[in-house]
Write a protein that holds these residues in place. Structure first.
Motif, mmCIF file in Angstrom:
data_model
loop_
_atom_site.group_PDB
_atom_site.id
_atom_site.type_symbol
_atom_site.label_atom_id
_atom_site.label_comp_id
_atom_site.label_asym_id
_atom_site.label_seq_id
_atom_site.Cartn_x
_atom_site.Cartn_y
_atom_site.Cartn_z
ATOM 1 N N ARG A 187 39.998 25.376 30.806
ATOM 2 C CA ARG A 187 38.893 26.355 31.137
ATOM 3 C C ARG A 187 40.011 25.913 32.717
ATOM 4 O O ARG A 187 39.457 27.199 33.476
ATOM 5 C CB ARG A 187 38.037 25.593 30.872
ATOM 6 C CG ARG A 187 37.519 26.356 29.787
ATOM 7 C CD ARG A 187 35.919 26.547 30.047
ATOM 8 N NE ARG A 187 35.281 24.750 29.866
ATOM 9 C CZ ARG A 187 34.235 24.237 28.426
ATOM 10 N NH1 ARG A 187 34.967 24.400 28.009
ATOM 11 N NH2 ARG A 187 34.381 22.809 29.306
ATOM 12 N N VAL A 188 40.004 25.200 32.645
ATOM 13 C CA VAL A 188 40.396 24.058 34.564
ATOM 14 C C VAL A 188 41.638 24.956 34.583
ATOM 15 O O VAL A 188 41.579 26.199 35.612
ATOM 16 C CB VAL A 188 41.559 23.098 34.012
ATOM 17 C CG1 VAL A 188 42.184 22.785 36.123
ATOM 18 C CG2 VAL A 188 39.659 22.478 34.435
ATOM 19 N N ASN A 191 40.806 28.790 35.847
ATOM 20 C CA ASN A 191 39.862 28.578 37.280
ATOM 21 C C ASN A 191 41.616 28.458 38.469
ATOM 22 O O ASN A 191 40.816 28.583 39.533
ATOM 23 C CB ASN A 191 38.788 27.021 37.667
ATOM 24 C CG ASN A 191 38.065 26.890 36.513
ATOM 25 O OD1 ASN A 191 37.829 28.261 36.052
ATOM 26 N ND2 ASN A 191 37.390 26.346 35.963
ATOM 27 N N VAL A 192 41.804 28.071 38.011
ATOM 28 C CA VAL A 192 43.265 27.740 39.086
ATOM 29 C C VAL A 192 43.707 29.133 39.646
ATOM 30 O O VAL A 192 43.532 28.876 40.771
ATOM 31 C CB VAL A 192 44.487 27.053 38.943
ATOM 32 C CG1 VAL A 192 45.723 27.030 39.494
ATOM 33 C CG2 VAL A 192 44.232 25.152 38.308
ATOM 34 N N VAL A 195 40.636 29.560 41.912
ATOM 35 C CA VAL A 195 40.761 28.598 43.102
ATOM 36 C C VAL A 195 42.680 28.960 44.797
ATOM 37 O O VAL A 195 42.320 28.388 46.424
ATOM 38 C CB VAL A 195 40.978 27.089 42.814
ATOM 39 C CG1 VAL A 195 41.322 26.090 43.898
ATOM 40 C CG2 VAL A 195 40.157 26.865 42.698
ATOM 41 N N TYR A 196 42.938 29.399 44.099
ATOM 42 C CA TYR A 196 44.030 30.097 44.414
ATOM 43 C C TYR A 196 43.870 31.412 45.808
ATOM 44 O O TYR A 196 44.084 30.915 46.843
ATOM 45 C CB TYR A 196 45.514 30.736 43.999
ATOM 46 C CG TYR A 196 46.682 29.152 43.110
ATOM 47 C CD1 TYR A 196 46.328 27.925 43.335
ATOM 48 C CD2 TYR A 196 47.592 30.237 42.002
ATOM 49 C CE1 TYR A 196 47.251 27.281 42.794
ATOM 50 C CE2 TYR A 196 48.349 28.738 41.928
ATOM 51 C CZ TYR A 196 48.072 27.322 41.845
ATOM 52 O OH TYR A 196 48.904 26.437 41.701
ATOM 53 N N GLN A 198 40.314 31.309 46.900
ATOM 54 C CA GLN A 198 40.024 31.100 47.113
ATOM 55 C C GLN A 198 40.647 30.206 48.696
ATOM 56 O O GLN A 198 40.258 30.529 50.086
ATOM 57 C CB GLN A 198 39.283 30.355 47.212
ATOM 58 C CG GLN A 198 37.710 30.358 47.295
ATOM 59 C CD GLN A 198 36.832 28.892 46.605
ATOM 60 O OE1 GLN A 198 36.724 28.840 45.209
ATOM 61 N NE2 GLN A 198 36.263 27.950 47.328
ATOM 62 N N LEU A 199 41.749 30.295 49.159
ATOM 63 C CA LEU A 199 42.497 28.808 49.284
ATOM 64 C C LEU A 199 43.777 30.163 49.936
ATOM 65 O O LEU A 199 44.665 30.174 50.805
ATOM 66 C CB LEU A 199 43.390 27.603 49.096
ATOM 67 C CG LEU A 199 42.388 26.378 48.299
ATOM 68 C CD1 LEU A 199 42.765 26.045 48.067
ATOM 69 C CD2 LEU A 199 40.987 26.017 50.212
ATOM 70 N N HIS A 200 43.156 31.383 49.918
ATOM 71 C CA HIS A 200 44.737 31.981 49.855
ATOM 72 C C HIS A 200 45.847 31.765 50.053
ATOM 73 O O HIS A 200 46.886 31.977 50.543
ATOM 74 C CB HIS A 200 44.056 32.475 51.565
ATOM 75 C CG HIS A 200 43.324 32.870 51.927
ATOM 76 N ND1 HIS A 200 42.198 33.912 51.650
ATOM 77 C CD2 HIS A 200 41.395 32.592 52.777
ATOM 78 C CE1 HIS A 200 41.010 34.588 52.073
ATOM 79 N NE2 HIS A 200 40.790 32.909 52.695
ATOM 80 N N ILE A 201 46.004 30.916 48.872
ATOM 81 C CA ILE A 201 47.338 30.342 48.632
ATOM 82 C C ILE A 201 48.463 31.863 47.667
ATOM 83 O O ILE A 201 49.301 32.097 48.174
ATOM 84 C CB ILE A 201 47.274 29.395 47.496
ATOM 85 C CG1 ILE A 201 46.844 28.404 47.628
ATOM 86 C CG2 ILE A 201 49.075 29.329 47.166
ATOM 87 C CD1 ILE A 201 46.361 27.212 47.024
#
Lengths: 206, 290
Positions: A187-188, A191-192, A195-196, A198-201
């Motif tokens: 699951r993590v 989620n990565v 999150v990428y 969300q952080l504009h990575i």
């Protein structure tokens, strides 16, 4: 998800009833063993020598405790929380097959080789709250014995404990091939990406 | 009492305090996490953590069996009368604390094995800082556990990767850490400097009170942004997938070489342990609050 109380020596059927996510409390005998104790135990076993402890049906505890010796020479537990089990992944499959413990206790989870050994040999892995060393110490009623203290030192040697309702342990590997930490990891990994973004990575849609 | 003896006693008390009583801001963060937790697994795990550190405080016993490798952050005023003797005083204090608190013997010599008293070559390690125009000694005991040490990382990024690269490295490091270092984590991050400087700053960042932010607003924004995002990974308390993953992100930034972008990340487990005090040249002691 159920709550179970088991007493050592634990029988196969009792272990088979446990599923990942269950809460487990153990009474009876558990023995501490970390990296060096695993290594030494397996070396002795492979050389055809006998161990000072019979692990069959009992609990193996990944723990390097703080112990104190009284003036009369008796050992007491000061603090005894679990250590990171991942380090023992290189030994555990062979250890379970050689010595047949029923419960491995530690923190942080273990890998697929241990999961397979738990399925084949009917064993479970129970996660104890990492760092909660005084809670663990309070459930240890007696220090029954100690082996290899001189050679391996206090954290690495075999401490034989008599415990009462040792837990709460979260069953994180059951004997049916399930691994709770692996499920969380999957699951993590999903989620990565979120999150990428969300952080504009990586750009949304990318 | 002579000054060396005062320093030794304070160092013993700081080691005892560090392993038995969490800094106020750490305690507060964990209590808040328990209060806000919604699910059974998160509640059970956080309750066990809270019960454990409260038992530690009331019984004055180590909250975790891994009482860490011992290090001290030392800020020595240039006019403080005892500087050269400090390493020996801190070694003596560490040996005594190992027996009295007790601490687990955690200093292992590569060839001779565990020294049995937490003292070995270079250990306890001292982070030195000399303070001009001061007659004070500031001592912070910082015992660091093995589980969270093993997941710490240094990234030597290409400068072209920039802020995106830094964020990615931090996210990936937390993913790799997973359950291994006893989350919820407190993160110290050092950016820039050099390979050792970034790691050093990362460790130092952990000394800041939880909930405080870097005075540079841009860095403070980055701290807040990362804290929010890292919790979306949902590694959870003890890596069981529920509750908070990270409770604080502290970042320190140094200048860097044009060709290098070092990023150091030091994890602390939930037991973010340290304790400090100031001693003046007359031997008056003030304990610090983190």
């Amino acid at each position: 998800m159920g709550e179970f109380h088991l007493t050592t020596p634990i029988i196969e059927e009792a272990v088979r009833r446990l599923k990942v996510g269950d809460t487990l409390y153990v009474s009876g005998t558990i023995v501490t063993a970390r990296d060096e104790a695993h290594l030494k135990a397996l070396e002795l076993h492979n050389a055809g020598k006998k161990l000072p402890v019979n692990f069959e049906g009992i609990g193996v505890f990944h723990c390097g405790p703080v112990m104190k010796k009284s003036e009369t020479g008796e050992w007491t537990v000061i603090a005894a929380g679990p250590t990171t089990s991942a380090r023992m992944e290189i030994f555990e499959e062979e250890f379970i097959k050689a010595f047949h413990p029923r419960i491995i206790i530690g923190k942080g989870g273990m890998g697929m080789r241990t999961t397979k050994a738990c399925q084949e040999e009917v064993c479970v892995y129970g996660a104890f709250t990492g760092g909660a060393a005084l809670l663990a110490a309070n459930r240890i009623k007696k220090v029954k014995d100690v082996f290899w203290l001189q050679e391996l030192g206090m954290p690495e040697c075999l401490w034989v404990y008599e415990v009462k309702d040792f837990g709460p342990l979260v069953v994180a590997i059951d004997s049916h091939g399930n691994n709770l930490f692996a499920q969380v990891n999957d699951r993590v990994r999903e989620n990565v990406t979120k999150v990428y973004k969300q952080l504009h990575i990586i750009e949304p849609g990318g | 009492m002579e000054l060396p003896e005062i320093i030794e006693n304070v160092a013993i008390e700081l080691l005892r305090s560090a392993v038995t009583k969490l800094p106020d801001s750490v305690e507060k963060a964990l209590l808040k996490a328990l209060e806000e937790s919604q699910t059974d697994v998160a509640k059970t795990q956080l309750q066990a953590i809270v019960d454990d550190f409260i038992t530690a405080k009331t019984s004055i016993l180590p909250m975790c069996q891994d009482t860490g490798v011992v290090s001290f952050f030392v800020k020595a005023g240039e006019h403080f009368p005892i500087i050269a003797e400090l390493p020996n005083i801190l070694k003596k204090a560490t040996i005594k604390a190992t027996h009295d608190v007790p601490l687990r013997p955690n200093a292992v010599d590569l060839f001779k094995g565990n020294t049995g008293n937490n003292v070995a070559d270079y250990i306890p390690w001292i982070y030195w800082e000399i303070v001009p125009n001061s007659n004070m000694l500031e001592l912070v005991a910082f015992p660091k556990g093995g589980g969270s040490t093993n997941i710490s990382k240094l990234g030597l990024l290409k400068p072209g990767e920039g802020l995106k690269g830094i964020k990615r490295f931090i996210v990936d490091s937390v993913v790799d850490a997973g359950a291994k270092g006893c989350p919820p984590y407190f993160l110290g991050i050092g950016i820039g400097g050099g390979e050792d400087i970034a790691m050093n700053l990362a460790k130092k960042a952990l000394l800041r009170s939880v909930g405080t932010h870097n005075t540079n607003l841009k860095i403070a924004e980055l701290e807040k942004e990362l804290l929010k995002a890292l919790n979306e990974l949902k590694i959870g308390v003890m890596g069981l997938g529920e509750g908070p993953t990270v409770l604080s992100v502290h970042i320190e930034v140094a200048g860097r070489h044009p060709a290098s972008l070092p990023v150091g990340i030091v994890f602390s487990c939930w037991a973010d342990r340290h304790a400090g005090a100031r001693i003046d040249s007359e031997g008056n002691i003030t304990y610090l609050n983190f």
